[in-house]
Design a protein around this motif. Sequence first.
Motif, PDB file in Angstrom:
ATOM      1  N   TYR A  11       0.822  -1.224   0.000  1.00 60.79           N
ATOM      2  CA  TYR A  11       0.000   0.000   0.000  1.00 60.79           C
ATOM      3  C   TYR A  11       0.847   1.261   0.000  1.00 60.79           C
ATOM      4  CZ  TYR A  11      -3.818  -3.074  -0.193  1.00 60.79           C
ATOM      5  OH  TYR A  11      -4.666  -4.052  -0.661  1.00 60.79           O
ATOM      6  N   TYR A  46      -9.523   1.398  -3.917  1.00 55.28           N
ATOM      7  CA  TYR A  46      -9.032   0.065  -3.591  1.00 55.28           C
ATOM      8  C   TYR A  46     -10.039  -0.706  -2.727  1.00 55.28           C
ATOM      9  CZ  TYR A  46      -4.614   2.102  -5.244  1.00 55.28           C
ATOM     10  OH  TYR A  46      -3.641   2.726  -5.989  1.00 55.28           O
ATOM     11  N   GLY A  47     -11.314  -0.345  -2.841  1.00 53.97           N
ATOM     12  CA  GLY A  47     -12.353  -1.044  -2.089  1.00 53.97           C
ATOM     13  C   GLY A  47     -12.991  -2.120  -2.954  1.00 53.97           C
ATOM     14  N   TYR A  65     -13.114   6.018   9.740  1.00 54.56           N
ATOM     15  CA  TYR A  65     -12.855   5.207   8.553  1.00 54.56           C
ATOM     16  C   TYR A  65     -11.424   4.665   8.655  1.00 54.56           C
ATOM     17  CZ  TYR A  65     -13.080   3.760   3.661  1.00 54.56           C
ATOM     18  OH  TYR A  65     -13.099   3.020   2.503  1.00 54.56           O
ATOM     19  N   GLY A  67      -8.241   2.590   7.176  1.00 56.46           N
ATOM     20  CA  GLY A  67      -7.657   2.192   5.885  1.00 56.46           C
ATOM     21  C   GLY A  67      -8.142   3.142   4.806  1.00 56.46           C
ATOM     22  N   GLY A  69      -7.051   4.607   1.934  1.00 62.29           N
ATOM     23  CA  GLY A  69      -6.889   4.561   0.481  1.00 62.29           C
ATOM     24  C   GLY A  69      -6.775   5.977  -0.084  1.00 62.29           C
ATOM     25  N   ASP A  91      -4.892   5.410   9.136  1.00 58.54           N
ATOM     26  CA  ASP A  91      -4.139   4.508   8.255  1.00 58.54           C
ATOM     27  C   ASP A  91      -2.735   4.360   8.834  1.00 58.54           C
ATOM     28  OD1 ASP A  91      -4.789   3.739   4.970  1.00 58.54           O
ATOM     29  OD2 ASP A  91      -2.758   3.370   5.768  1.00 58.54           O
ATOM     30  N   THR A  92      -2.162   3.210   8.594  1.00 57.51           N
ATOM     31  CA  THR A  92      -0.837   2.936   9.152  1.00 57.51           C
ATOM     32  C   THR A  92       0.294   3.256   8.165  1.00 57.51           C
ATOM     33  OG1 THR A  92       0.295   1.270  10.454  1.00 57.51           O
ATOM     34  CG2 THR A  92      -0.696   0.506   8.453  1.00 57.51           C
ATOM     35  N   VAL A  93      -0.071   3.567   6.919  1.00 52.74           N
ATOM     36  CA  VAL A  93       0.940   3.759   5.864  1.00 52.74           C
ATOM     37  C   VAL A  93       1.115   5.261   5.588  1.00 52.74           C
ATOM     38  CG1 VAL A  93       1.488   3.265   3.439  1.00 52.74           C
ATOM     39  CG2 VAL A  93       0.358   1.520   4.848  1.00 52.74           C
ATOM     40  N   MET A  96       0.237   6.552   2.112  1.00 48.29           N
ATOM     41  CA  MET A  96      -1.206   6.557   1.820  1.00 48.29           C
ATOM     42  C   MET A  96      -1.859   7.775   2.473  1.00 48.29           C
ATOM     43  SD  MET A  96      -3.239   4.841  -0.066  1.00 48.29           S
ATOM     44  CE  MET A  96      -2.923   3.088  -0.284  1.00 48.29           C
ATOM     45  N   ASP A 125      -3.033   2.225  13.683  1.00 47.83           N
ATOM     46  CA  ASP A 125      -3.173   0.840  13.239  1.00 47.83           C
ATOM     47  C   ASP A 125      -4.564   0.321  13.581  1.00 47.83           C
ATOM     48  OD1 ASP A 125      -2.877  -1.948  12.856  1.00 47.83           O
ATOM     49  OD2 ASP A 125      -0.734  -1.793  13.280  1.00 47.83           O
ATOM     50  N   ALA A 126      -5.166  -0.375  12.632  1.00 46.11           N
ATOM     51  CA  ALA A 126      -6.476  -1.007  12.873  1.00 46.11           C
ATOM     52  C   ALA A 126      -6.443  -1.928  14.084  1.00 46.11           C
ATOM     53  CB  ALA A 126      -6.896  -1.804  11.635  1.00 46.11           C
ATOM     54  N   ASN A 142     -13.158  -0.779   4.338  1.00 42.03           N
ATOM     55  CA  ASN A 142     -13.463  -1.367   3.031  1.00 42.03           C
ATOM     56  C   ASN A 142     -12.236  -2.104   2.527  1.00 42.03           C
ATOM     57  OD1 ASN A 142     -14.321  -1.917   0.400  1.00 42.03           O
ATOM     58  ND2 ASN A 142     -15.289   0.092   0.139  1.00 42.03           N
ATOM     59  N   CYS A 143     -12.316  -3.427   2.499  1.00 38.25           N
ATOM     60  CA  CYS A 143     -11.282  -4.248   1.860  1.00 38.25           C
ATOM     61  C   CYS A 143      -9.950  -4.230   2.603  1.00 38.25           C
ATOM     62  CB  CYS A 143     -11.095  -3.798   0.403  1.00 38.25           C
ATOM     63  SG  CYS A 143     -10.949  -5.187  -0.738  1.00 38.25           S
ATOM     64  N   LEU A 144     -10.014  -4.033   3.923  1.00 36.41           N
ATOM     65  CA  LEU A 144      -8.794  -4.143   4.737  1.00 36.41           C
ATOM     66  C   LEU A 144      -8.851  -5.387   5.632  1.00 36.41           C
ATOM     67  CD1 LEU A 144      -6.154  -3.247   6.087  1.00 36.41           C
ATOM     68  CD2 LEU A 144      -7.494  -1.714   7.544  1.00 36.41           C
TER      69      LEU A 144
HETATM   70  C1  LIG Z   1      -7.254  -2.393   0.115  1.00 33.23           C
HETATM   71  S1  LIG Z   1      -6.879  -0.782   0.651  1.00 33.23           S
HETATM   72  C2  LIG Z   1      -8.487  -0.091   0.841  1.00 33.23           C
HETATM   73  C3  LIG Z   1      -8.483   1.416   0.813  1.00 33.23           C
HETATM   74  C4  LIG Z   1      -9.861   2.072   0.930  1.00 33.23           C
HETATM   75  N1  LIG Z   1     -10.584   1.547   2.045  1.00 33.23           N
HETATM   76  C5  LIG Z   1     -10.662   1.925  -0.342  1.00 33.23           C
HETATM   77  O1  LIG Z   1     -11.770   1.372  -0.284  1.00 33.23           O
HETATM   78  O2  LIG Z   1     -10.204   2.378  -1.390  1.00 33.23           O
HETATM   79  C6  LIG Z   1      -6.318  -1.040   2.334  1.00 33.23           C
HETATM   80  C7  LIG Z   1      -6.010   0.247   3.094  1.00 33.23           C
HETATM   81  O3  LIG Z   1      -5.685  -0.091   4.453  1.00 33.23           O
HETATM   82  C8  LIG Z   1      -4.450   0.523   4.830  1.00 33.23           C
HETATM   83  N2  LIG Z   1      -3.843  -0.350   5.845  1.00 33.23           N
HETATM   84  C9  LIG Z   1      -3.082  -1.458   5.659  1.00 33.23           C
HETATM   85  N3  LIG Z   1      -2.781  -2.017   6.844  1.00 33.23           N
HETATM   86  C10 LIG Z   1      -3.384  -1.261   7.797  1.00 33.23           C
HETATM   87  C11 LIG Z   1      -3.465  -1.343   9.218  1.00 33.23           C
HETATM   88  N4  LIG Z   1      -2.877  -2.328   9.892  1.00 33.23           N
HETATM   89  N5  LIG Z   1      -4.161  -0.387   9.875  1.00 33.23           N
HETATM   90  C12 LIG Z   1      -4.773   0.630   9.198  1.00 33.23           C
HETATM   91  N6  LIG Z   1      -4.720   0.753   7.858  1.00 33.23           N
HETATM   92  C13 LIG Z   1      -4.041  -0.190   7.172  1.00 33.23           C
HETATM   93  C14 LIG Z   1      -3.702   0.672   3.520  1.00 33.23           C
HETATM   94  O4  LIG Z   1      -2.695   1.672   3.590  1.00 33.23           O
HETATM   95  C15 LIG Z   1      -4.843   1.042   2.566  1.00 33.23           C
HETATM   96  O5  LIG Z   1      -5.120   2.419   2.652  1.00 33.23           O
END
Ligand SMILES: C[S@@+](CC[C@H](N)C(=O)[O-])C[C@H]1O[C@@H](n2cnc3c(N)ncnc32)[C@H](O)[C@@H]1O
Length: 321
Positions: A11, A46-47, A65, A67, A69, A91-93, A96, A125-126, A142-144
């Motif tokens: 990511y 990226y959802g 919200y 993650g 993206g 978000d942890t990145v 991003m 971090d989630a 969404n999709c994390l």
């Molecule tokens: C598949 S993408 C989905 C992005 C957004 N939710 C979307 O629908 O477009 C995963 C997201 O989660 C973030 N992420 C990854 N690991 C994470 C963590 N441990 N805690 C929080 N965010 C994280 C990534 O940086 C990215 O923004």
Amino acid sequence: MSYLDATHKLYSEVAQTPDVGLCCTTSPIWQLPGLTIPKIMQDMNYGCGTTVSASDLVGSPTVLYVGVGGGMELLQFSYFSRKTNGVIGVDTVDAMLEACSTNLKTAQKENDWFSEAFIQLKKGDALNLPISNESVDVAAQNCLFNIFKTADLQKALSEMFRVLKPYGRLVMSDPICDEPLPDALRDNDQMRAACLSGAISLDDYIAALVSAGFATIELRARHAYRILSPEHHKTEKPIAIDSVEVCAIKDPMPPDGPCIFSGKTAIYYGSQPYLDDGKGHVLMVNQPLAVCDKTAAALQSLNEPIYISPSTYHYRGGGCC
Ligand SMILES: C[S@@+](CC[C@H](N)C(=O)[O-])C[C@H]1O[C@@H](n2cnc3c(N)ncnc32)[C@H](O)[C@@H]1O
């Protein structure tokens, strides 16, 4: 490198160089009057579904919200909450968070109702949210969470449960897979990070939500998502992956267990004007009533003239548990 490190790396890369094919679905992007979604946000979608639903967003709620993206759903949630720091994006990145912040500035230029001050971005971090207990009305991801292995998924869900106010809602979209995935795919960190091989069965997904404490689960959508085929992946036969959209409500657990609404409808077609089961369910003759799976099974067992529809996986509220 752990699967969480592989996720972080992927990511970080797709924050800097958008990958249009990653995760995306063919579901149409939410279009609302006066809302313009910048192209870069669409490229960084990226959802695998949507978590934004007007029915969850009455009364200018505070939304978390996780993650972020490219920020598209943060902007969509802001459309409803419209207040300073009304949406908190975690978000942890770093890359991003930076990309999302840049995209929100673009959104401010393209939407006269929107201020980037409506959204507060936080590094976190989630698995250990930097958010206080019972402070948000709606939490979304969404999709994390499909990326997380069992113990981490349970931790992430319990973190969402912790930060939600009583009766708050967790809305999620994730791939699920009802067939067993070969270990070679499950253990592939890159495929897991790309939301392809961490998918669990719908039953396990629901059980994880219930185990975190959520008492009402609404299955709002289910779509075909990907096929993992022998031509492209280490599998002997094609494996179907669906994506689901789910809302889990932090309400009190009924003594007889959670209410799972998978989209079943009951219709009484007997000779009386109505049927009363004596447990709070009154079915008017030939009128549809949305029911949870528990009530559907109880009504079925009465041996009365009651039709119970199959699960549609498109529950949109109403009815009874
Ligand atoms: C598949 S993408 C989905 C992005 C957004 N939710 C979307 O629908 O477009 C995963 C997201 O989660 C973030 N992420 C990854 N690991 C994470 C963590 N441990 N805690 C929080 N965010 C994280 C990534 O940086 C990215 O923004």
